[in-house]
Design a protein around this motif. Structure first.
Motif, PDB file in Angstrom:
ATOM      1  N   HIS A 216      63.730  31.013  58.212  1.00 21.99           N
ATOM      2  CA  HIS A 216      64.132  31.613  59.241  1.00 21.99           C
ATOM      3  C   HIS A 216      65.743  31.156  59.264  1.00 21.99           C
ATOM      4  CE1 HIS A 216      65.034  33.366  63.423  1.00 21.99           C
ATOM      5  NE2 HIS A 216      65.532  32.335  63.462  1.00 21.99           N
ATOM      6  N   ALA A 217      66.144  30.090  58.759  1.00 25.15           N
ATOM      7  CA  ALA A 217      67.740  29.826  58.925  1.00 25.15           C
ATOM      8  C   ALA A 217      68.341  30.682  58.110  1.00 25.15           C
ATOM      9  CB  ALA A 217      67.665  27.897  58.922  1.00 25.15           C
ATOM     10  N   MET A 218      67.004  30.576  56.302  1.00 20.15           N
ATOM     11  CA  MET A 218      68.500  31.169  55.763  1.00 20.15           C
ATOM     12  C   MET A 218      68.171  33.013  55.643  1.00 20.15           C
ATOM     13  SD  MET A 218      68.053  28.161  52.902  1.00 20.15           S
ATOM     14  CE  MET A 218      66.211  27.313  53.227  1.00 20.15           C
ATOM     15  N   GLY A 219      66.795  33.205  56.469  1.00 14.33           N
ATOM     16  CA  GLY A 219      66.662  34.677  55.690  1.00 14.33           C
ATOM     17  C   GLY A 219      65.973  34.693  54.607  1.00 14.33           C
ATOM     18  N   THR A 220      66.337  33.929  53.745  1.00 14.27           N
ATOM     19  CA  THR A 220      65.355  34.173  51.985  1.00 14.27           C
ATOM     20  C   THR A 220      66.055  32.816  51.840  1.00 14.27           C
ATOM     21  OG1 THR A 220      67.496  35.398  50.595  1.00 14.27           O
ATOM     22  CG2 THR A 220      66.180  37.379  51.934  1.00 14.27           C
ATOM     23  N   ALA A 221      64.900  32.286  50.657  1.00 13.62           N
ATOM     24  CA  ALA A 221      65.314  31.051  49.548  1.00 13.62           C
ATOM     25  C   ALA A 221      64.444  31.485  48.974  1.00 13.62           C
ATOM     26  CB  ALA A 221      64.558  30.705  50.967  1.00 13.62           C
ATOM     27  N   THR A 222      64.357  30.033  47.898  1.00 14.25           N
ATOM     28  CA  THR A 222      64.173  29.950  47.047  1.00 14.25           C
ATOM     29  C   THR A 222      63.308  28.386  46.838  1.00 14.25           C
ATOM     30  OG1 THR A 222      66.166  28.887  45.646  1.00 14.25           O
ATOM     31  CG2 THR A 222      66.028  30.923  45.368  1.00 14.25           C
ATOM     32  N   GLU A 223      62.661  27.989  46.172  1.00 17.42           N
ATOM     33  CA  GLU A 223      61.999  26.825  45.994  1.00 17.42           C
ATOM     34  C   GLU A 223      63.314  25.979  46.380  1.00 17.42           C
ATOM     35  OE1 GLU A 223      58.540  25.575  44.105  1.00 17.42           O
ATOM     36  OE2 GLU A 223      57.829  28.005  44.346  1.00 17.42           O
ATOM     37  N   SER A 224      64.141  26.157  45.633  1.00 16.07           N
ATOM     38  CA  SER A 224      65.444  25.067  45.856  1.00 16.07           C
ATOM     39  C   SER A 224      65.766  25.002  46.807  1.00 16.07           C
ATOM     40  CB  SER A 224      66.274  25.143  44.365  1.00 16.07           C
ATOM     41  OG  SER A 224      65.827  25.198  42.937  1.00 16.07           O
ATOM     42  N   ASP A 225      66.231  26.221  47.309  1.00 11.01           N
ATOM     43  CA  ASP A 225      66.889  26.500  49.019  1.00 11.01           C
ATOM     44  C   ASP A 225      65.945  25.970  49.775  1.00 11.01           C
ATOM     45  OD1 ASP A 225      69.420  28.026  47.546  1.00 11.01           O
ATOM     46  OD2 ASP A 225      68.342  30.271  48.292  1.00 11.01           O
ATOM     47  N   LEU A 226      64.843  25.717  49.754  1.00 11.03           N
ATOM     48  CA  LEU A 226      63.861  25.340  50.728  1.00 11.03           C
ATOM     49  C   LEU A 226      63.920  23.707  50.792  1.00 11.03           C
ATOM     50  CD1 LEU A 226      60.786  27.536  50.600  1.00 11.03           C
ATOM     51  CD2 LEU A 226      62.199  27.830  52.411  1.00 11.03           C
ATOM     52  N   ARG A 227      64.330  23.071  49.746  1.00  8.22           N
ATOM     53  CA  ARG A 227      64.083  22.163  49.531  1.00  8.22           C
ATOM     54  C   ARG A 227      65.467  21.045  49.597  1.00  8.22           C
ATOM     55  NH1 ARG A 227      65.658  18.908  44.502  1.00  8.22           N
ATOM     56  NH2 ARG A 227      65.831  21.025  43.886  1.00  8.22           N
ATOM     57  N   MET A 228      66.633  21.728  49.808  1.00  9.26           N
ATOM     58  CA  MET A 228      67.668  21.647  49.400  1.00  9.26           C
ATOM     59  C   MET A 228      68.421  21.861  51.462  1.00  9.26           C
ATOM     60  SD  MET A 228      68.413  19.750  47.440  1.00  9.26           S
ATOM     61  CE  MET A 228      70.089  19.302  47.611  1.00  9.26           C
ATOM     62  N   TYR A 229      67.827  22.758  52.267  1.00 10.61           N
ATOM     63  CA  TYR A 229      67.867  22.632  52.932  1.00 10.61           C
ATOM     64  C   TYR A 229      67.887  22.093  54.437  1.00 10.61           C
ATOM     65  CZ  TYR A 229      69.993  25.578  57.386  1.00 10.61           C
ATOM     66  OH  TYR A 229      70.622  26.751  58.137  1.00 10.61           O
ATOM     67  N   LEU A 230      66.740  21.666  55.086  1.00  7.49           N
ATOM     68  CA  LEU A 230      66.028  21.055  55.460  1.00  7.49           C
ATOM     69  C   LEU A 230      65.525  19.633  55.008  1.00  7.49           C
ATOM     70  CD1 LEU A 230      64.594  22.723  58.660  1.00  7.49           C
ATOM     71  CD2 LEU A 230      66.480  21.338  58.800  1.00  7.49           C
ATOM     72  N   THR A 231      66.587  18.872  54.915  1.00  2.95           N
ATOM     73  CA  THR A 231      66.391  17.829  53.637  1.00  2.95           C
ATOM     74  C   THR A 231      64.769  16.778  54.192  1.00  2.95           C
ATOM     75  OG1 THR A 231      67.691  16.420  53.876  1.00  2.95           O
ATOM     76  CG2 THR A 231      67.988  18.484  52.262  1.00  2.95           C
ATOM     77  N   PHE A 232      64.397  16.289  55.863  1.00  2.00           N
ATOM     78  CA  PHE A 232      63.556  15.620  56.174  1.00  2.00           C
ATOM     79  C   PHE A 232      62.346  16.705  56.588  1.00  2.00           C
ATOM     80  CE2 PHE A 232      61.922  12.825  59.081  1.00  2.00           C
ATOM     81  CZ  PHE A 232      61.871  11.765  58.659  1.00  2.00           C
ATOM     82  N   PRO A 233      61.324  15.851  56.513  1.00  2.00           N
ATOM     83  CA  PRO A 233      61.059  14.697  55.478  1.00  2.00           C
ATOM     84  C   PRO A 233      60.579  15.813  54.227  1.00  2.00           C
ATOM     85  CG  PRO A 233      59.161  15.815  56.892  1.00  2.00           C
ATOM     86  CD  PRO A 233      59.910  16.909  57.203  1.00  2.00           C
ATOM     87  N   ARG A 234      61.226  14.364  53.009  1.00  2.00           N
ATOM     88  CA  ARG A 234      60.915  15.602  51.941  1.00  2.00           C
ATOM     89  C   ARG A 234      59.033  14.954  51.487  1.00  2.00           C
ATOM     90  NH1 ARG A 234      65.082  16.162  48.513  1.00  2.00           N
ATOM     91  NH2 ARG A 234      66.600  15.683  49.745  1.00  2.00           N
ATOM     92  N   ALA A 235      59.092  15.949  51.464  1.00  2.00           N
ATOM     93  CA  ALA A 235      57.513  16.236  51.233  1.00  2.00           C
ATOM     94  C   ALA A 235      57.207  16.294  49.725  1.00  2.00           C
ATOM     95  CB  ALA A 235      56.684  17.232  51.730  1.00  2.00           C
ATOM     96  N   PRO A 236      56.616  16.025  48.448  1.00  2.00           N
ATOM     97  CA  PRO A 236      56.501  16.389  47.360  1.00  2.00           C
ATOM     98  C   PRO A 236      56.302  17.498  46.783  1.00  2.00           C
ATOM     99  CG  PRO A 236      54.433  14.876  48.229  1.00  2.00           C
ATOM    100  CD  PRO A 236      55.503  15.194  49.335  1.00  2.00           C
ATOM    101  N   ALA A 237      56.647  18.011  45.645  1.00  2.00           N
ATOM    102  CA  ALA A 237      56.431  19.478  45.564  1.00  2.00           C
ATOM    103  C   ALA A 237      55.280  19.967  45.121  1.00  2.00           C
ATOM    104  CB  ALA A 237      57.179  19.426  43.658  1.00  2.00           C
ATOM    105  N   GLY A 238      54.202  19.329  44.706  1.00  2.00           N
ATOM    106  CA  GLY A 238      53.021  20.093  45.512  1.00  2.00           C
ATOM    107  C   GLY A 238      53.234  19.884  46.765  1.00  2.00           C
ATOM    108  N   GLU A 239      52.827  19.662  47.617  1.00  2.00           N
ATOM    109  CA  GLU A 239      52.403  19.989  48.830  1.00  2.00           C
ATOM    110  C   GLU A 239      53.697  20.793  49.190  1.00  2.00           C
ATOM    111  OE1 GLU A 239      53.948  17.500  52.903  1.00  2.00           O
ATOM    112  OE2 GLU A 239      52.387  16.394  51.782  1.00  2.00           O
ATOM    113  N   ARG A 240      54.340  20.619  49.150  1.00  2.00           N
ATOM    114  CA  ARG A 240      55.553  22.488  49.142  1.00  2.00           C
ATOM    115  C   ARG A 240      54.740  23.075  48.290  1.00  2.00           C
ATOM    116  NH1 ARG A 240      59.681  19.203  47.231  1.00  2.00           N
ATOM    117  NH2 ARG A 240      60.120  20.429  45.347  1.00  2.00           N
TER     118      ARG A 240
END
Length: 422
Positions: A216-240
């Motif tokens: 919602h905050a970004m409108g569109t996002a790659t997986e990297s965008d999703l990982r680097m925007y709200l960085t907490f909690p930092r979930a494992p890649a498989g979970e994301r």
């Protein structure tokens, strides 16, 4: 077929969600403050005070000059927002309490770097919490030299400071208020009963919420965008990825292809109409403002480069001789384009805002292809007028009404910018 999203449409919706479609044109009040924090996911807090604290600059970029005492009342009396870790330390909406309660509960289960310390200092943490219960609100300074042996025992300042941080991340204490920007903590149930009483989201529901809030905050996002925007909690890649796959399967998220982005991108399905509307806009925003280095629009620098063609780095941690643009550099946003940057510093004693260096992007003078050309030509006179107006207002906002202009790049723009300032 994957929906193709023009780059200018992705940038326009990002600006809208960041409340930068009308910079410095809104009025700050409880509803507007909560809505901005909700849409952006959080308002970052930082201690650097070269120009102003980060959250004050971020709010000024949206609302222009506002009553600072009134903001303090909204934050620490009315409790419209509360402090927690979202991207970094942030103000987040009280309405998101059930979600952040889950993050607090899982803090000890996540790899946060605090596990060993918590196992070793459990008694310290319990004792600090008991002291907060008895004496709160308290600051870290209240634990300094509380024994006759200043570097020993539970009340050595560092362990107490760390214990307060751990208790905050667990949701046992919250920031009650600040004095001279120093945090004062009290028990969560005394600071914000709504948080203490909130039923936490289930783990899967929280991860879905986290994904949706970021998209919602970004409108569109790659997986990297999703990982680097709200960085907490930092979930494992498989979970994301599992959360993303489930959202795609349920139709909540739709895959899209953003022009100029090689990596797969995603959008909330409910935002597809908003993206289509953004693609039709002649310009994404109207007005000029300066952005804090810690502004949520800039949280992920690679995304800013990809969408806006603007290469930005914070250089306050870079040795002086290696800096490219300056110590505390604020990007200049004009009509939806990042057109330049200003290295600023307040001389509070002298009542002056020092614009040590203002540098405009080469494309603005036709020396390089313009990014986001779909929005047409940029009026250089309007850029200079808007920049001058923004510098004047920012100076007045911090009781430094005189703006002193230093170096300008290219040099031929210094005289017209000086006239705009005058």
């Amino acid at each position: 077929m994957t929906l193709v999203v023009p780059r200018h449409a992705a940038a326009a919706l990002f600006l809208e969600r960041q409340h930068l479609d009308r910079p410095r044109a809104r009025r700050l009040g409880a509803v507007a403050l909560e809505q901005f924090a909700h849409d952006a996911g959080g308002i970052q807090i930082d201690s650097v005070n070269v120009v102003d604290r980060a959250h004050l600059l971020t709010l000024w970029s949206r609302f222009g000059s506002f009553d600072r005492a009134g903001l303090e009342r909204l934050l620490y009396r009315r409790r419209v927002l509360f402090e927690y870790w979202a991207h970094a330390a942030c103000f987040v909406p009280v309405s998101d309490a059930p979600a952040w309660r889950r993050a607090m509960m899982e803090f000890e289960l996540r790899h946060t770097g605090w596990g060993a310390w918590m196992r070793k200092h459990g008694e310290v943490t319990d004792a600090v919490e008991a002291t907060v219960r008895e004496r709160g609100p308290v600051a870290t300074s209240d634990f300094e030299r509380a024994t006759e042996r200043p570097r020993e025992g539970w009340w050595d300042w560092k362990p107490a400071q760390h214990a307060l941080h751990v208790l905050w991340m667990r949701g046992r204490v919250l920031v009650h208020s600040r004095r001279h920007f120093h945090k004062r903590y009290d028990l969560a149930e005394r600071v914000l009963p709504a948080l203490a009483d909130a039923a936490p989201l289930a783990p899967d529901a929280f991860r879905r919420w986290h994904l949706e809030r970021s998209l919602h905050a970004m409108g569109t996002a790659t997986e990297s965008d999703l990982r680097m925007y709200l960085t907490f909690p930092r979930a494992p890649a498989g979970e994301r990825r599992a959360t993303l796959r489930a959202a795609l399967a349920d139709g909540i998220v739709t895959p899209v292809a953003v022009e100029g982005t090689r990596a797969p991108a995603y959008a909330l399905t409910r935002d597809l109409d908003a993206l289509a509307a953004a693609a039709r806009r002649r310009r994404p925003s109207r007005g000029t403002t300066l952005l804090s280095p810690f502004d949520s629009l800039l949280w992920y620098r690679e995304r800013v480069q990809r969408l806006f063609g603007f290469d930005y780095r914070i250089e306050i941690y870079v040795p002086g001789h290696r800096r490219t643009h300056g110590y505390y550099v604020l990007p200049i946003l004009h009509d939806g384009r990042l057109v330049g940057r200003a290295d600023l510093k307040r001389d509070r004693a002298g009542g002056t805002l020092l614009a040590t260096r203002v540098a405009f992007e080469p494309w603005l003078l036709g020396r390089a292809p313009a990014p986001l050309a779909r929005w047409g030509e940029v009026d250089l006179d309007a850029v200079l007028a808007g920049t001058g107006d923004a510098l004047r207002e920012l100076g007045a906002f911090g009781d430094t009404p005189e703006v002193r202009l230093g170096r300008v790049q290219p040099a031929r723009l210094r005289a017209p910018l000086a006239r705009a300032l005058a």
